[in-house]
Every structure is written in structure tokens, then in C-alpha cells.
Design a protein around this motif. Structure first.
Motif, PDB file in Angstrom:
ATOM      1  N   ASN A   7      -8.880   4.415 -23.086  1.00 53.76           N
ATOM      2  CA  ASN A   7     -10.310   3.878 -22.774  1.00 53.76           C
ATOM      3  C   ASN A   7     -11.723   4.355 -23.340  1.00 53.76           C
ATOM      4  OD1 ASN A   7     -10.659   6.367 -21.634  1.00 53.76           O
ATOM      5  ND2 ASN A   7     -10.931   5.735 -19.546  1.00 53.76           N
ATOM      6  N   ASN A   8     -11.013   4.788 -24.684  1.00 52.73           N
ATOM      7  CA  ASN A   8     -12.231   5.515 -25.609  1.00 52.73           C
ATOM      8  C   ASN A   8     -11.851   5.243 -26.911  1.00 52.73           C
ATOM      9  OD1 ASN A   8     -13.155   7.988 -27.125  1.00 52.73           O
ATOM     10  ND2 ASN A   8     -14.508   8.083 -25.645  1.00 52.73           N
ATOM     11  N   PHE A   9     -12.630   4.644 -27.749  1.00 50.90           N
ATOM     12  CA  PHE A   9     -12.218   4.320 -29.031  1.00 50.90           C
ATOM     13  C   PHE A   9     -12.176   5.456 -29.890  1.00 50.90           C
ATOM     14  CE2 PHE A   9     -12.693   2.398 -33.536  1.00 50.90           C
ATOM     15  CZ  PHE A   9     -11.679   1.587 -33.268  1.00 50.90           C
ATOM     16  N   ASN A  10     -12.807   6.425 -29.760  1.00 49.83           N
ATOM     17  CA  ASN A  10     -12.467   7.892 -30.612  1.00 49.83           C
ATOM     18  C   ASN A  10     -11.348   8.430 -30.368  1.00 49.83           C
ATOM     19  OD1 ASN A  10     -15.073   7.779 -31.892  1.00 49.83           O
ATOM     20  ND2 ASN A  10     -16.220   8.989 -30.290  1.00 49.83           N
ATOM     21  N   ASN A  11     -10.748   7.936 -29.052  1.00 49.11           N
ATOM     22  CA  ASN A  11      -9.474   8.751 -28.997  1.00 49.11           C
ATOM     23  C   ASN A  11      -8.356   7.780 -29.479  1.00 49.11           C
ATOM     24  OD1 ASN A  11      -9.965  11.065 -27.606  1.00 49.11           O
ATOM     25  ND2 ASN A  11     -10.093  10.270 -25.404  1.00 49.11           N
TER      26      ASN A  11
ATOM     27  N   SER B  27     -10.745  -0.005 -24.580  1.00 44.07           N
ATOM     28  CA  SER B  27     -11.300   1.102 -25.422  1.00 44.07           C
ATOM     29  C   SER B  27     -12.701   0.614 -25.825  1.00 44.07           C
ATOM     30  CB  SER B  27     -10.693   1.646 -26.509  1.00 44.07           C
ATOM     31  OG  SER B  27     -10.352   0.551 -27.579  1.00 44.07           O
ATOM     32  N   MET B  28     -13.173  -0.756 -25.770  1.00 40.71           N
ATOM     33  CA  MET B  28     -14.465  -1.421 -26.455  1.00 40.71           C
ATOM     34  C   MET B  28     -15.035  -2.394 -25.237  1.00 40.71           C
ATOM     35  SD  MET B  28     -13.933  -1.388 -30.572  1.00 40.71           S
ATOM     36  CE  MET B  28     -15.527  -1.714 -30.819  1.00 40.71           C
TER      37      MET B  28
END
Length: 240
Positions: free
Chosen positions: A224-228, A9-10
Motif C-alpha cells: 500500500n506504499n509506492f516507496n515500498n 499503492s497510489m
């Protein structure tokens, strides 16, 4: 539940920043994406004694430890062992691996691949000194090994490994209830999908039965997305 997230994610961020974010948002675990070149970057040793329970997802891209091609299987095992070496150097708790896949789903070929997968997993278990080798259940695609209960039980009994349960994968195979009843589960991967494709979307955005979260002791949010990641963390907290 003890909650963590994947560095996927990062993956473009510095490892020190990833660790900082984990602490800022009260995560207790982290899973390092073991794909080169993303984990072979600056501050690779920062995860040692970082205040988080660390695991590693061994590489999967172009890797197949069940390959009928001896050269591919040998190189795959070599890279797995490099990942184990790194895991042990940072005092990681576990390395999650995929059992492999076959090019054509003929029963004789699948049986051969399962035998080779058992040989490879056993070799990795023997190689690892201070880290758990944990085989992940895979999605519904026929080419994948380890998406059936009996295959995971085979790996456990024959190889002495643990199991990583991906509830998103289990949502595509329709056997999450049975998967979560298996013994020697190291931790779970948490993600959602439509029940058909392995989409790795935020928890609550698909058809995953969120009541299953109450049966999980340790979970890595694998998106793959930190907001998610943060969105899914809230869903977990609201459903426990």
C-alpha cells in the motif's frame, strides 16, 4: 520476471499519474484495485491500451461469493460481474477473485460454502468472455476458503478458473513450494510477512524465502506504499 504493482499503492492518485509512474520505473504490468470508490474515479478508461499488461483485483470488502446468505451472495456476484464488465472494456488480461469465507469453521458448513464458491466461480467463468477469472490463495485464517492446495485444485477442476498465487499468503500457510507447482497460475502477488500474520510488508522485511522469486514468471508487488513497491522491485532484481 515480468513485474507490476497494485494501484493500492497510489489509490488516491489520478489514474494517468499511476500509469506515468509505471512507465517511469519500467514496470510492465499493473493490477487495478477493484474496490469502490477507488477505481470508479476520473480516467477509468486510461488503462485501455496503456502499454501495460492490466489485471484487476475484484472487490473483497463486504463481499462473499460463498455466503450461505443468498442475498449477500447474489449482491457479491453482481459486483463481481460489474468488475468483469469493466475489465473487458479496458482489455484487461485477468480478474483475480477471492473464493469467500465462512462465519464458523464447522466441516459441514465449510463443505456447503465450498459448493457455493464453486457455483459462483463457475458462474463468473461463464460470464467472462475475454478475460481470465483467477482465484487467489488466501492466508492461514480458518474462515477463509482457498488457503489449502486441495481447495484450489477443486476450484480449478470444477470451475475452469486459473489461480493467482499470493506468496505472502503462502508464507502464512507454509505451502508456497506446493502452490508454485500448481498449473494455470495467471500471476503472483508479491509481498512479505513474519510467517504468522498477513502483513503485506516489503519483500526482504519478513521471512519469505526470496529464492522462490526465481520460480515466478509474472509478479504484482502488492503493497500500500509506492516507496515500498520500488524497494521490493530492487529486491526482486537482486534475487533473480
Amino acid at each position: 520476471m515480468k513485474i507490476g504493482f497494485t494501484t493500492l499503492s497510489m489509490f488516491m492518485d489520478d489514474n494517468l499519474e499511476i500509469i506515468k509512474k509505471a512507465h517511469e520505473h519500467n514496470f510492465e504490468m499493473i493490477e487495478i484495485l477493484g474496490e469502490s470508490p477507488f477505481f470508479k474515479k476520473e480516467n477509468t478508461m486510461a488503462f485501455k491500451d496503456c502499454g501495460l499488461e492490466v489485471s484487476i483485483h475484484a472487490p473483497t470488502v463486504d463481499i462473499n461469493i460463498a455466503s450461505l446468505n443468498e442475498g449477500i451472495r447474489a449482491e457479491s456476484l453482481k459486483q463481481m460481474k460489474e468488475c468483469i464488465d469493466y475489465a473487458e472494456s479496458i482489455n484487461a488480461h485477468a480478474v483475480t477473485v477471492h473464493a469467500g469465507k465462512i462465519g464458523r469453521n464447522d466441516p459441514p458448513l465449510r463443505n456447503m460454502a465450498l459448493e457455493l464458491a464453486c457455483e459462483s466461480i463457475s458462474e463468473l467463468v461463464d460470464y467472462a468472455e475475454n478475460v481470465i477469472i483467477s482465484v487467489e490463495n488466501l492466508p492461514v485464517r480458518q474462515a477463509f476458503l482457498g488457503n489449502k492446495i486441495e481447495e484450489l485444485e477443486l476450484f480449478k477442476s470444477e470451475c475452469g478458473c486459473n489461480i493467482t498465487i499470493d506468496v505472502g499468503h503462502g508464507n502464512t500457510t507454509g505451502n508456497n513450494e506446493e502452490l508454485l507447482e500448481l498449473k494455470d497460475i495467471t500471476y503472483c502477488h508479491l509481498n512479505d510477512n513474519d510467517g504468522v500474520k498477513d502483513q503485506h510488508i516489503a519483500l526482504g522485511d519478513g521471512t519469505l524465502d526470496l529464492s522462490l522469486l526465481k520460480r515466478i514468471d509474472k509478479g504484482i508487488i502488492e503493497l500500500n506504499n509506492f516507496n515500498n513497491i520500488l524497494k521490493s522491485k530492487k529486491v526482486i532484481e537482486d534475487n533473480l
